[in-house]
Design an enzyme around this catalytic site. Structure first.
Site, PDB file in Angstrom:
ATOM      1  N   SER A  14     -32.195 -62.128 -26.915  1.00 52.28           N
ATOM      2  CA  SER A  14     -33.280 -61.594 -26.935  1.00 52.28           C
ATOM      3  C   SER A  14     -33.200 -60.448 -28.005  1.00 52.28           C
ATOM      4  O   SER A  14     -32.126 -59.702 -28.147  1.00 52.28           O
ATOM      5  CB  SER A  14     -33.706 -60.781 -25.722  1.00 52.28           C
ATOM      6  OG  SER A  14     -34.757 -59.749 -25.867  1.00 52.28           O
TER       7      SER A  14
ATOM      8  N   GLU B  58     -32.688 -75.235 -27.255  1.00 57.02           N
ATOM      9  CA  GLU B  58     -32.282 -74.030 -27.187  1.00 57.02           C
ATOM     10  C   GLU B  58     -30.928 -73.817 -26.398  1.00 57.02           C
ATOM     11  O   GLU B  58     -30.886 -73.831 -25.368  1.00 57.02           O
ATOM     12  CB  GLU B  58     -33.315 -72.812 -26.492  1.00 57.02           C
ATOM     13  CG  GLU B  58     -34.780 -73.110 -26.845  1.00 57.02           C
ATOM     14  CD  GLU B  58     -35.598 -72.278 -26.326  1.00 57.02           C
ATOM     15  OE1 GLU B  58     -35.333 -70.903 -26.226  1.00 57.02           O
ATOM     16  OE2 GLU B  58     -36.855 -72.621 -25.983  1.00 57.02           O
TER      17      GLU B  58
ATOM     18  N   SER C 156     -50.507 -61.006 -45.502  1.00 59.79           N
ATOM     19  CA  SER C 156     -49.881 -59.513 -45.521  1.00 59.79           C
ATOM     20  C   SER C 156     -49.378 -58.999 -44.110  1.00 59.79           C
ATOM     21  O   SER C 156     -50.329 -58.706 -43.283  1.00 59.79           O
ATOM     22  CB  SER C 156     -50.662 -58.670 -46.298  1.00 59.79           C
ATOM     23  OG  SER C 156     -50.032 -57.175 -46.245  1.00 59.79           O
TER      24      SER C 156
END
EC number: 3.5.1.23
Length: 681
Positions: free
Chosen positions: A254, A440, A615
């Site tokens: 994390s 994962e 942006s």
């Protein structure tokens, strides 16, 4: 020396009303845009162009099987046998703030309201376009590799699981996360910099599950900073230099470095169940280093960018040697694994455990399930049995000690809930082996896999290979923990869907691929069973796109709340317009920009674009009202270093209108704020 090509293309898709993919939180629908999502493609070919390898990193939660199959079908139509199952790696960055809806297995389309064509198409087209651009710009060049340590950017979110691994194994590592970043630098023959790929293991969950703005999280912000730095004077998303920050073995990692705290009392909940004395597991959330999720995204993204920049500048170890790639489809619900000469075990049909419903400290579940439950819950089991059917005894026994919540491998209505057929793939670029994994891997799982692949290369006469894991590739199969971590059944283990021997099976399979590459016997590898394609059609719970409407005496694009006349640098300029559903725009144009910030140049008397909707400093919010009405609010967080002067904010959208013949048609419109002045601090 190789032929090299890089490309980048928008793959954002619809930014409104679509569930965001990652936290599986049904309330987390998109309603605006913070940063655009991109697919970044890198092609390496040998000089006689006999072999090619393609690596794509896309700003999406994960690559789904449906997505991969559609991309490869398009590539085949365009390029014949040039880009294939074996030499194209598709990897997701694992942002949890991208649109979902691009899956064919039932479990995933339940959480993302079905198969959403505009979402799937945007990603397919973006990936293909990025490969097209790279393909059209191939030139002679060189590759360099470098590696270094990234500090203060990760914690292990299941440290109690990690501690189950043997002490003798843990003692070989200084940390319970992989802090190493590996980068690949690409330059052309003249020494002109072309691109970068970084692999680093951390979850892009700095933006939490209360966020509704589509964005690419910490990894995407690192890409943004690197590309802005290298494409000087260009708007975000423009310029030829491409920087990908790709995922790796991030399963238990994390970015929320302050660790888990009880939201209600402020005390730590770093315990094996991640639970709080008051309010239980739903109160236990990890916090990032910043003062809010935007700030945390910026801090973690900047840390990663700065390390990559340093490694890029100093990279001197050249990558040379032949290219090769190996790929197989495997039925992961039925792999026999030889642990040793006397012991053979098997993988299982897919199933999720009770702790899957608990979620993690980065995004908790809804019903106070706790992590680390090795007992079922009679209440939820009974509901499950009634609604979905009880798991078979065989599956229960195979997954032990996991208490099964969803026996997805035995659930086939209306289509199978989870994949059986999974891709395993390795591409070798000289001394670099990219191990493309379908999910994962936790920190220790990844270490074991890399080591096994390296050993396999070593023992077949290909020493000193650099092995990197590319995560979230090709098909999504949740998590892969070690056998020891599996025993305590925290979230990652409950989500290891093929049972306790999943990792051992993958290690056996990837060793087989490495052996084939090292001994030049790829042609002898069985292709394996081809994955199915389900005919899902347009089953979706998305609200249909209806006609947009405006308040009395207003038109689309009219300003409802005007900007102030003057702002200082670091303040927020904000304008609200009469808006329309942004989904209209996604269906009209892939490259649509919702907003522009423009500066007035008095010398020429014209306006120049200084920011767009990709942006980091602009935010586009869509608020749905009643009877087809909606508002759009655009914020510009005026950054340090903004030149004083006169500015304005513009909004671009499409509204849908019903014609007399009942056809609904889209029309473009725009709105412009009044001019405002920016002064220095």
């Amino acid at each position: 020396n190789y032929l090299l090509g890089v490309g980048r293309a928008d793959c954002t898709g619809p930014v409104a009303e679509i569930p965001l993919m990652g936290y599986a939180n049904p309330d987390q629908l998109g309603s605006g845009l913070l940063m655009r999502l991109y697919s970044r493609a890198f092609i390496v070919a040998d000089l006689d162009d006999s072999r090619r390898v393609v690596f794509v990193s896309a700003d999406i939660g994960m690559v789904s099987q449906r997505l991969r199959l559609e991309v490869l079908k398009k590539l085949k139509g365009k390029y014949g046998e040039l880009y294939r199952q074996d030499n194209v790696i598709l990897s997701g960055t694992h942002t949890h703030s991208g649109p979902g809806g691009y899956f064919q297995y039932t479990l995933f389309w339940i959480t993302s309201k079905g198969l959403i064509r505009p979402s799937l198409n945007a990603i397919v087209n973006g990936i293909v376009k990025s490969i097209d651009i790279a393909h059209q710009n191939m030139k002679r060049g060189r590759l360099f590799i470098n590696r270094g340590t990234v500090e203060n950017s990760q914690i292990n979110r299941s440290p109690f699981s990690y501690l189950e691994n043997p002490a003798s194994e843990r003692s070989r590592y200084s940390s319970n996360t992989d802090k190493e970043m590996v980068i690949l630098k690409m330059v052309d023959g003249a020494g002109q910099e072309l691109g970068l790929i970084s692999w680093f293991a951390v979850h892009p969950v700095s933006m939490n599950n209360t966020n509704h703005l589509v964005n690419s999280d910490n990894m995407g912000y690192a890409s943004y900073l690197f590309e802005q730095e290298k494409n000087k004077g260009m708007l975000p998303g423009e310029g030829s230099f491409v920087a990908a920050f790709a995922s790796s073995n991030l399963g238990d990692v994390s970015p929320n470095t302050k660790g888990p705290f009880c939201v209600n009392t402020g005390e730590s909940c770093n315990n094996p169940q991640s639970t709080c004395p008051v309010g239980g597991a739903t109160m236990c959330m990890a916090m990032g280093p910043g003062n809010d999720m935007f700030d945390s995204t910026r801090i973690i993204g900047q840390n990663i960018y700065l390390k990559a920049k340093d490694l890029f500048e100093k990279a001197s170890q050249e990558v040379t040697g032949p290219l090769s790639s190996a790929h197989q489809w495997v039925n992961m619900s039925d792999v026999s694994v030889e642990l040793n000469a006397t012991h053979t075990v098997k993988t299982c049909k897919p199933a999720l455990g009770h702790s899957f419903a608990a979620g993690t400290i980065d995004g908790v579940g809804a019903f106070n399930f706790t992590q680390g439950s090795v007992e079922g819950d009679p209440f939820w089991d009974e509901i499950r049995d009634q609604l979905l059917g009880e798991p078979s005894n065989e599956t229960k026994a195979c997954h032990k000690p996991k208490p099964i919540l969803f026996s997805t491998g035995e659930m086939t209505r209306p289509h199978p809930w989870h994949p059986d057929i999974v891709d395993v793939q390795i591409a070798a670029i000289g001394s670099l082996a990219i191990v493309a994994v379908p999910g994962e891997f936790t920190t220790m799982s990844g270490r074991r896999l890399r080591e096994a692949v390296k050993r396999e290369f070593d023992s077949h006469g290909t020493p000193r290979m650099d092995v990197v894991i590319a995560g979230l590739c090709n098909v999504y199969t949740h998590y892969i923990t070690t056998y020891e971590e599996y025993q305590v059944q925290r979230y990652e283990a409950a989500s290891t869907i093929y049972g306790p021997h999943t990792l051992s099976a993958y290690i056996q399979l990837y060793r087989g691929l490495a052996r084939a590459i090292a001994t030049n016997t790829i042609q002898d590898l069985p292709r394996g069973p081809e994955p199915p394609v389900f005919n899902i059609g347009n089953m979706t719970l998305l609200p249909p796109l209806t006609a947009d409407r405006v308040p009395a005496n207003k038109a689309f694009g009219d300003v409802l709340q005007q900007a102030r006349q003057q702002y200082r640098v670091t303040e927020v300029a904000e304008v609200t317009f009469v808006g329309a559903n942004p989904r209209n725009s996604a269906e009209n144009a892939t490259e649509h920009n919702f907003l522009k910030v423009e500066r007035y140049a008095s010398t020429s008397g014209s306006w120049h674009v200084v920011q767009n909707d990709a942006s980091w400093d602009t935010r586009f919010y869509w608020t749905k009202g009643l009877f087809g009405r909606s508002n759009v609010t655009i914020e510009w967080h005026i950054p340090q270093g903004t030149e004083p002067g006169v500015y304005r904010i513009r909004y671009f959208g499409h509204y849908k209108k019903k014609l007399s013949n009942n056809h609904i048609v889209s029309f473009p419109f725009e709105g412009t704020s009044s001019a405002f002045k920016i002064t220095a601090l």
